[in-house]
Write a protein that holds these residues in place. Sequence first.
Motif: not given
Lengths: 112, 111
Positions: B31, B33, B48, B50, B94, B98
């Motif tokens: 991920a 962003y 963003y 994924q 990420r 998390s």
Amino acid sequence: QQQVKQSPQSLIVQKGGISIINCAYENTAFDYFPWYQQFPGKGPALLIAIRPDVSEKKEGRFTISFNKSAKQFSLHIMDSQPGDSATYFCAASMRGSEKLVFGKGTKLTVNP
Amino acid sequence: DGGITQSPKYLFRKEGQNVTLSCEQNLNHDAMYWYRQDPGQGLRLIYYSQIVNDFQKGDIAEGYSVSREKKESFPLTVTSAQKNPTAFYLCASRGDLSEAFFGQGTRLTVV
């Protein structure tokens, strides 16, 4: 639903005092609550994070308190130091989503 | 060193010009962003991604575009349609744990 409300916007404490920053959320699907620290001109860096299965997490002088029923979480900085002067952001995300939602930030100033 | 590299650190744009901000990561994160930071506004999500070749609009996507052709790279283009582009732009990635890692930011100014 996707917002995280952070307060206060700015905070001034004396060296050695306790700094407290609060955040509130509405979406009960959030399951990860990090705090980030940002110095001027730099990117934010993770300070400490908590998941809703615990009510408190402590790392050194930094503690997150989490109140699931009130949908609130807070950052406590004990024995605040001038080097802690920075902007602090709370954030939240939910399982299955990569979106990380941030509060608007709190500018902390610790006077010597 | 593992991390996220944003370039350039400072960027100046003329009216009506498109500019591209670079973001590269070597953390093997899926991920990535882009956030925009304005004083008193916190971090607002622009786009963003994924996975490679897929991305989603965030809260303030108008006037911006992105691509994700490689896992390591997620460039942001600020188009002439963005009427108020002066801001501090932050890229993040990420992984499964998390934690989001941020780059050092690009400060864009319209001249």
